[in-house]
Design a protein around this motif. Sequence first.
Motif, PDB file in Angstrom:
ATOM      1  N   GLY A   1       0.801  -1.216   0.000  1.00 21.75           N
ATOM      2  CA  GLY A   1       0.000   0.000   0.000  1.00 21.75           C
ATOM      3  C   GLY A   1       0.836   1.268   0.000  1.00 21.75           C
ATOM      4  O   GLY A   1       0.328   2.356  -0.281  1.00 21.75           O
ATOM      5  N   THR A   2       2.120   1.142   0.313  1.00 20.91           N
ATOM      6  CA  THR A   2       3.018   2.307   0.290  1.00 20.91           C
ATOM      7  C   THR A   2       4.315   2.026  -0.458  1.00 20.91           C
ATOM      8  O   THR A   2       4.987   2.954  -0.867  1.00 20.91           O
ATOM      9  CB  THR A   2       3.391   2.767   1.708  1.00 20.91           C
ATOM     10  N   ALA A   3       4.665   0.758  -0.617  1.00 21.24           N
ATOM     11  CA  ALA A   3       5.924   0.395  -1.269  1.00 21.24           C
ATOM     12  C   ALA A   3       5.739  -0.872  -2.099  1.00 21.24           C
ATOM     13  O   ALA A   3       4.948  -1.755  -1.745  1.00 21.24           O
ATOM     14  CB  ALA A   3       7.025   0.184  -0.233  1.00 21.24           C
ATOM     15  N   LEU A   4       6.502  -0.942  -3.179  1.00 20.09           N
ATOM     16  CA  LEU A   4       6.484  -2.097  -4.071  1.00 20.09           C
ATOM     17  C   LEU A   4       7.869  -2.723  -4.095  1.00 20.09           C
ATOM     18  O   LEU A   4       8.877  -2.018  -4.192  1.00 20.09           O
ATOM     19  CB  LEU A   4       6.099  -1.676  -5.491  1.00 20.09           C
TER      20      LEU A   4
ATOM     21  N   ASP B   1      -5.662   1.790  -5.214  1.00 18.42           N
ATOM     22  CA  ASP B   1      -5.992   1.800  -3.784  1.00 18.42           C
ATOM     23  C   ASP B   1      -6.935   2.945  -3.429  1.00 18.42           C
ATOM     24  O   ASP B   1      -7.676   2.854  -2.448  1.00 18.42           O
ATOM     25  CB  ASP B   1      -4.726   1.893  -2.928  1.00 18.42           C
ATOM     26  N   LEU B   2      -6.896   4.025  -4.211  1.00 21.28           N
ATOM     27  CA  LEU B   2      -7.806   5.157  -4.006  1.00 21.28           C
ATOM     28  C   LEU B   2      -9.139   4.930  -4.724  1.00 21.28           C
ATOM     29  O   LEU B   2      -9.974   5.821  -4.783  1.00 21.28           O
ATOM     30  CB  LEU B   2      -7.165   6.453  -4.514  1.00 21.28           C
ATOM     31  N   GLN B   3      -9.302   3.708  -5.276  1.00 20.14           N
ATOM     32  CA  GLN B   3     -10.506   3.355  -6.047  1.00 20.14           C
ATOM     33  C   GLN B   3     -10.663   4.226  -7.297  1.00 20.14           C
ATOM     34  O   GLN B   3     -11.763   4.589  -7.686  1.00 20.14           O
ATOM     35  CB  GLN B   3     -11.764   3.428  -5.171  1.00 20.14           C
ATOM     36  N   LEU B   4      -9.502   4.553  -7.907  1.00 16.85           N
ATOM     37  CA  LEU B   4      -9.481   5.356  -9.118  1.00 16.85           C
ATOM     38  C   LEU B   4      -8.720   4.624 -10.206  1.00 16.85           C
ATOM     39  O   LEU B   4      -7.883   3.763  -9.925  1.00 16.85           O
ATOM     40  CB  LEU B   4      -8.798   6.702  -8.856  1.00 16.85           C
ATOM     41  N   LYS B   5      -8.997   4.980 -11.433  1.00 14.33           N
ATOM     42  CA  LYS B   5      -8.188   4.512 -12.546  1.00 14.33           C
ATOM     43  C   LYS B   5      -7.981   5.685 -13.490  1.00 14.33           C
ATOM     44  O   LYS B   5      -8.752   6.640 -13.487  1.00 14.33           O
ATOM     45  CB  LYS B   5      -8.806   3.308 -13.245  1.00 14.33           C
ATOM     46  N   GLY B   6      -6.921   5.600 -14.241  1.00 18.98           N
ATOM     47  CA  GLY B   6      -6.594   6.678 -15.161  1.00 18.98           C
ATOM     48  C   GLY B   6      -5.417   6.279 -16.017  1.00 18.98           C
ATOM     49  O   GLY B   6      -4.997   5.127 -16.027  1.00 18.98           O
ATOM     50  N   THR B   7      -4.880   7.247 -16.704  1.00 17.17           N
ATOM     51  CA  THR B   7      -3.720   7.038 -17.559  1.00 17.17           C
ATOM     52  C   THR B   7      -2.483   7.513 -16.809  1.00 17.17           C
ATOM     53  O   THR B   7      -2.433   8.665 -16.373  1.00 17.17           O
ATOM     54  CB  THR B   7      -3.878   7.820 -18.877  1.00 17.17           C
ATOM     55  N   VAL B   8      -1.503   6.618 -16.661  1.00 19.95           N
ATOM     56  CA  VAL B   8      -0.251   6.952 -15.976  1.00 19.95           C
ATOM     57  C   VAL B   8       0.880   6.856 -16.997  1.00 19.95           C
ATOM     58  O   VAL B   8       1.070   5.806 -17.621  1.00 19.95           O
ATOM     59  CB  VAL B   8       0.025   5.989 -14.799  1.00 19.95           C
ATOM     60  N   VAL B   9       1.593   7.952 -17.185  1.00 20.70           N
ATOM     61  CA  VAL B   9       2.738   7.956 -18.109  1.00 20.70           C
ATOM     62  C   VAL B   9       3.927   8.637 -17.449  1.00 20.70           C
ATOM     63  O   VAL B   9       3.763   9.525 -16.615  1.00 20.70           O
ATOM     64  CB  VAL B   9       2.415   8.650 -19.457  1.00 20.70           C
ATOM     65  N   VAL B  10       5.106   8.212 -17.847  1.00 23.56           N
ATOM     66  CA  VAL B  10       6.318   8.850 -17.343  1.00 23.56           C
ATOM     67  C   VAL B  10       6.530  10.142 -18.135  1.00 23.56           C
ATOM     68  O   VAL B  10       6.411  10.157 -19.363  1.00 23.56           O
ATOM     69  CB  VAL B  10       7.541   7.913 -17.420  1.00 23.56           C
TER      70      VAL B  10
ATOM     71  N   ASP C   1       6.861   9.872   1.568  1.00 20.24           N
ATOM     72  CA  ASP C   1       6.355   9.943   2.940  1.00 20.24           C
ATOM     73  C   ASP C   1       5.277   8.901   3.222  1.00 20.24           C
ATOM     74  O   ASP C   1       4.417   9.099   4.074  1.00 20.24           O
ATOM     75  CB  ASP C   1       5.835  11.343   3.276  1.00 20.24           C
ATOM     76  N   GLY C   2       5.279   7.798   2.470  1.00 21.88           N
ATOM     77  CA  GLY C   2       4.377   6.687   2.730  1.00 21.88           C
ATOM     78  C   GLY C   2       2.939   6.857   2.279  1.00 21.88           C
ATOM     79  O   GLY C   2       2.086   6.044   2.636  1.00 21.88           O
ATOM     80  N   GLU C   3       2.650   7.893   1.505  1.00 25.96           N
ATOM     81  CA  GLU C   3       1.275   8.079   1.030  1.00 25.96           C
ATOM     82  C   GLU C   3       1.254   8.982  -0.190  1.00 25.96           C
ATOM     83  O   GLU C   3       2.236   9.639  -0.506  1.00 25.96           O
ATOM     84  CB  GLU C   3       0.403   8.673   2.136  1.00 25.96           C
ATOM     85  N   MET C   4       0.096   8.989  -0.854  1.00 20.40           N
ATOM     86  CA  MET C   4      -0.068   9.921  -1.963  1.00 20.40           C
ATOM     87  C   MET C   4      -0.014  11.333  -1.388  1.00 20.40           C
ATOM     88  O   MET C   4      -0.724  11.641  -0.435  1.00 20.40           O
ATOM     89  CB  MET C   4      -1.417   9.715  -2.647  1.00 20.40           C
ATOM     90  N   PRO C   5       0.819  12.201  -1.938  1.00 18.73           N
ATOM     91  CA  PRO C   5       0.934  13.575  -1.428  1.00 18.73           C
ATOM     92  C   PRO C   5      -0.381  14.349  -1.553  1.00 18.73           C
ATOM     93  O   PRO C   5      -1.149  14.131  -2.485  1.00 18.73           O
ATOM     94  CB  PRO C   5       2.016  14.185  -2.322  1.00 18.73           C
ATOM     95  N   ASP C   6      -0.609  15.249  -0.610  1.00 21.57           N
ATOM     96  CA  ASP C   6      -1.822  16.078  -0.633  1.00 21.57           C
ATOM     97  C   ASP C   6      -1.956  16.858  -1.937  1.00 21.57           C
ATOM     98  O   ASP C   6      -3.038  16.950  -2.499  1.00 21.57           O
ATOM     99  CB  ASP C   6      -1.828  17.058   0.544  1.00 21.57           C
TER     100      ASP C   6
END
Length: 160
Positions: free
Chosen positions: A30-33, A72-81, A104-109
Amino acid sequence: MSRLAQFQKRINQQIPLTTALGLKLLEWDGTALLLSAPLAPNSNHQGTGFGGSLYSVGVSAAWSVAELALADLQLKGTVVVQTGTIEYKSPVDGDFFSVCRLPDGEMPDHFRKSLARHGRARLELTAEIFCGVPTMQPQQEPAAVFRGRFVVSDVRSRSR
């Protein structure tokens, strides 16, 4: 089939290079892979890790963290570098693994606020690459460090 196994299947189908790299997703908390790759298909002419393979493992680890955290946020979208750099610190002389953590262990604000306001956001991630037995808490210095900025767009609610 576990969620991580489903994601492994997805990236192997959608990003064939991950199969060629021998990339294995081992743990997502949930915070690290944590993921691993064998040296054999990723070696160079000197028998050490090929720089392009190490970069590919780093970018794959970071991209996967963005995807998994979004889910984990119950969202989906397009992720690109958007941008990515790697620093090679020491030769990779055996099988290797990567650990990538959310800042910092979570999605930033600022990420969450930008998603809510604009439907898109940027996320800075770092994936460290180590030699040896895969662990979420490596005791040695990384052999390489990938830093990337990812853009998440077209965000929508994930239907269950």
